[in-house]
Write a protein that holds these residues in place. Structure first.
Motif, PDB file in Angstrom:
ATOM      1  N   ARG A 161       0.479   8.963   2.846  1.00 47.52           N
ATOM      2  CA  ARG A 161       0.104   9.670   1.593  1.00 47.52           C
ATOM      3  C   ARG A 161       1.371  10.065   0.994  1.00 47.52           C
ATOM      4  O   ARG A 161       1.772  11.089   1.314  1.00 47.52           O
ATOM      5  CB  ARG A 161      -1.092   9.564   1.179  1.00 47.52           C
ATOM      6  CG  ARG A 161      -0.945   9.394  -0.337  1.00 47.52           C
ATOM      7  CD  ARG A 161      -2.530  10.234  -0.467  1.00 47.52           C
ATOM      8  NE  ARG A 161      -3.729   9.335  -0.420  1.00 47.52           N
ATOM      9  CZ  ARG A 161      -4.400   8.884  -0.912  1.00 47.52           C
ATOM     10  NH1 ARG A 161      -3.634   8.130  -1.784  1.00 47.52           N
ATOM     11  NH2 ARG A 161      -5.298   7.405  -0.559  1.00 47.52           N
ATOM     12  N   TYR A 163       4.479   2.581   2.455  1.00 48.15           N
ATOM     13  CA  TYR A 163       4.053   4.291   2.193  1.00 48.15           C
ATOM     14  C   TYR A 163       2.986   4.023   1.594  1.00 48.15           C
ATOM     15  O   TYR A 163       3.297   3.258   0.561  1.00 48.15           O
ATOM     16  CB  TYR A 163       4.855   5.580   1.940  1.00 48.15           C
ATOM     17  CG  TYR A 163       5.713   5.826   3.435  1.00 48.15           C
ATOM     18  CD1 TYR A 163       5.633   6.965   3.998  1.00 48.15           C
ATOM     19  CD2 TYR A 163       6.786   5.291   3.197  1.00 48.15           C
ATOM     20  CE1 TYR A 163       5.910   7.193   4.650  1.00 48.15           C
ATOM     21  CE2 TYR A 163       8.192   5.877   4.155  1.00 48.15           C
ATOM     22  CZ  TYR A 163       7.948   6.900   4.970  1.00 48.15           C
ATOM     23  OH  TYR A 163       8.426   7.189   6.034  1.00 48.15           O
ATOM     24  N   SER A 164       2.371   4.294   1.201  1.00 47.64           N
ATOM     25  CA  SER A 164       1.089   4.519  -0.010  1.00 47.64           C
ATOM     26  C   SER A 164       1.375   5.788  -0.393  1.00 47.64           C
ATOM     27  O   SER A 164       1.806   6.937  -0.426  1.00 47.64           O
ATOM     28  CB  SER A 164      -0.167   5.263   0.315  1.00 47.64           C
ATOM     29  OG  SER A 164      -1.274   5.185  -0.522  1.00 47.64           O
ATOM     30  N   VAL A 165       1.753   4.871  -1.942  1.00 50.64           N
ATOM     31  CA  VAL A 165       2.347   6.525  -2.944  1.00 50.64           C
ATOM     32  C   VAL A 165       1.098   6.502  -4.187  1.00 50.64           C
ATOM     33  O   VAL A 165       0.997   5.256  -4.747  1.00 50.64           O
ATOM     34  CB  VAL A 165       3.723   5.509  -3.431  1.00 50.64           C
ATOM     35  CG1 VAL A 165       4.498   7.006  -4.165  1.00 50.64           C
ATOM     36  CG2 VAL A 165       5.169   5.749  -2.746  1.00 50.64           C
ATOM     37  N   HIS A 216      -0.212   1.888   7.182  1.00 49.27           N
ATOM     38  CA  HIS A 216       0.595   2.835   6.070  1.00 49.27           C
ATOM     39  C   HIS A 216       1.051   3.789   7.106  1.00 49.27           C
ATOM     40  O   HIS A 216       0.611   4.203   8.394  1.00 49.27           O
ATOM     41  CB  HIS A 216      -0.216   3.489   5.333  1.00 49.27           C
ATOM     42  CG  HIS A 216      -0.345   2.385   3.836  1.00 49.27           C
ATOM     43  ND1 HIS A 216       0.893   1.693   2.991  1.00 49.27           N
ATOM     44  CD2 HIS A 216      -1.531   2.640   3.173  1.00 49.27           C
ATOM     45  CE1 HIS A 216       0.422   1.165   2.767  1.00 49.27           C
ATOM     46  NE2 HIS A 216      -1.154   0.941   2.804  1.00 49.27           N
ATOM     47  N   HIS A 239      -3.601   4.578  -8.219  1.00 51.21           N
ATOM     48  CA  HIS A 239      -2.295   4.974  -7.849  1.00 51.21           C
ATOM     49  C   HIS A 239      -1.753   6.106  -8.903  1.00 51.21           C
ATOM     50  O   HIS A 239      -0.371   6.042  -8.259  1.00 51.21           O
ATOM     51  CB  HIS A 239      -1.122   3.493  -6.653  1.00 51.21           C
ATOM     52  CG  HIS A 239      -2.165   2.694  -5.965  1.00 51.21           C
ATOM     53  ND1 HIS A 239      -2.336   3.170  -4.256  1.00 51.21           N
ATOM     54  CD2 HIS A 239      -2.459   1.443  -6.256  1.00 51.21           C
ATOM     55  CE1 HIS A 239      -3.682   2.343  -4.465  1.00 51.21           C
ATOM     56  NE2 HIS A 239      -3.293   0.999  -4.578  1.00 51.21           N
ATOM     57  N   ARG A 245       9.243   5.071  -5.560  1.00 56.92           N
ATOM     58  CA  ARG A 245       8.066   4.371  -5.538  1.00 56.92           C
ATOM     59  C   ARG A 245       8.917   3.074  -4.858  1.00 56.92           C
ATOM     60  O   ARG A 245       7.988   2.885  -4.180  1.00 56.92           O
ATOM     61  CB  ARG A 245       7.506   4.288  -7.252  1.00 56.92           C
ATOM     62  CG  ARG A 245       6.304   3.612  -6.548  1.00 56.92           C
ATOM     63  CD  ARG A 245       5.793   3.813  -7.919  1.00 56.92           C
ATOM     64  NE  ARG A 245       3.841   3.605  -7.686  1.00 56.92           N
ATOM     65  CZ  ARG A 245       2.728   4.223  -7.809  1.00 56.92           C
ATOM     66  NH1 ARG A 245       2.935   4.695  -8.884  1.00 56.92           N
ATOM     67  NH2 ARG A 245       1.454   4.660  -7.204  1.00 56.92           N
ATOM     68  N   GLU A 298       6.883   2.522  -1.210  1.00 58.80           N
ATOM     69  CA  GLU A 298       6.660   1.092  -0.804  1.00 58.80           C
ATOM     70  C   GLU A 298       6.867  -0.096  -0.004  1.00 58.80           C
ATOM     71  O   GLU A 298       5.823  -0.387   0.688  1.00 58.80           O
ATOM     72  CB  GLU A 298       5.161   1.435  -2.427  1.00 58.80           C
ATOM     73  CG  GLU A 298       4.873   2.532  -2.460  1.00 58.80           C
ATOM     74  CD  GLU A 298       4.080   1.611  -4.262  1.00 58.80           C
ATOM     75  OE1 GLU A 298       3.553   2.127  -4.542  1.00 58.80           O
ATOM     76  OE2 GLU A 298       4.649   0.850  -4.996  1.00 58.80           O
TER      77      GLU A 298
END
Length: 309
Positions: A15, A38-40, A12, A52, A30, A34
């Motif tokens: 965050r 990216y980790s959202v 990733h 999440h 979002r 994503e």
């Protein structure tokens, strides 16, 4: 777009804590982030519905500290706000838009969260009835309503953190797309055509606005996270004005019929901003792969989707 500014062991890019994640803009931001790896973690006012998501009341400093300490984000994208200009509770604009934003920045400082970029969404409404034609970021703000005044106050206070946090402030002009609430102007117009209404009541038909597609806005925000623009204030806009009359004309072409337009004096606001058109030059210099969507395509997308789906 620039190369990712960090890559974690699981692949990733980092965050992201995204406030206003369930809002109109948040859903597109979002999806954009994503898709880019990216980790959202979405921060919501209501109950979290999955791993999440997290509940967050930005008007509570303690709650902001709790979430920042829990999520430890690499990036903060702050979209949560009261954004409907005609919202009835004036106090709420300042409580949410100003104090809420300050709480988030204070919580980053208090928890030592390792934030590499903070994106704070302001609004082009801060420019008010600007007379400069196409408005660049250097145009002096002159807000004419509580929403705009709250956003400008927020900007001033956010800048007091710029020596401690890598913050970029966006000033989005009008934008629209599938999922925007019908109390906003373009969805209202499109929904009348979807339902084959014979009459629509509007306010001042000669008001001109700079309309972008929400998907372009989400892409612009992605670029502002990745490129070197900390400390900047950036318009997010198309640079092209459209009057309500021209939007009606476009929709009549798309829907294939003419609608009767009636001007309702109740819909004409005393503090109406007559023309609001932004210069996208600074944004394009920072985010080189922007791909603006013509308004006719956005309207057709909304019409074919039935507006709010």
């Amino acid at each position: 777009m620039g190369s990712p500014s960090n890559t974690t062991d699981n692949g990733h890019r980092g965050r992201v804590l995204l406030t206003g994640a369930n809002g109109f803009t948040g859903k597109y931001v979002r999806a954009e982030l994503e898709a880019a790896g990216y980790s959202v973690c979405g921060a919501l006012v209501g109950a979290a519905r999955g791993p999440h998501e997290t509940t967050l009341d930005i008007t509570s400093l303690d709650d902001c500290r709790r979430v920042l300490d829990k999520v430890r984000p690499d990036y903060l994208v702050h979209l949560a706000a009261i954004s409907f200009v005609a919202h009835a509770d004036a106090d709420a604009f300042y409580r949410v838009n100003v104090i809420g934003t300050m709480n988030l920045l204070q919580a980053i400082g208090d928890t030592g969260a390792p934030v590499k970029r903070v994106l704070v969404a302001s609004s082009a409404n801060v420019y008010g009835n600007a007379t400069a034609g196409v408005i660049a970021e250097s145009q002096p703000p002159q807000p004419v309503n509580h929403y705009a005044a709250s956003k400008l106050a927020m900007e001033h206070l956010v800048r007091t953190w710029s020596d401690r946090l890598p913050i970029v402030i966006s000033r989005p002009f009008n934008y629209t797309g599938v999922g925007q609430q019908p109390n906003f102007l373009v969805p209202k117009i499109v929904s009348h055509f979807v339902s084959r209404a014979s009459v629509i009541e509007l306010g001042n038909l000669d008001v001109e606005r700079d309309f972008s597609d929400v998907r372009m806005v989400a892409h612009a925000y992605h670029g502002l996270l990745e490129n070197d623009c900390a400390g900047e204030t950036v318009n997010v806009c198309s640079g092209r004005p459209y009057s309500l009359r021209s939007i009606i004309d476009l929709m009549q072409d798309i829907a294939g019929y003419e609608i009767e337009v009636r001007v309702n004096p109740a819909f004409v606001r005393q503090s109406e901003v007559k023309t609001l058109v932004g210069s996208p030059d600074k944004l394009r210099a920072i985010v080189s792969d922007l791909n603006p969507v013509p308004l006719q395509e956005t309207l057709r997308w909304m019409y074919q989707a039935g507006v709010g789906s």
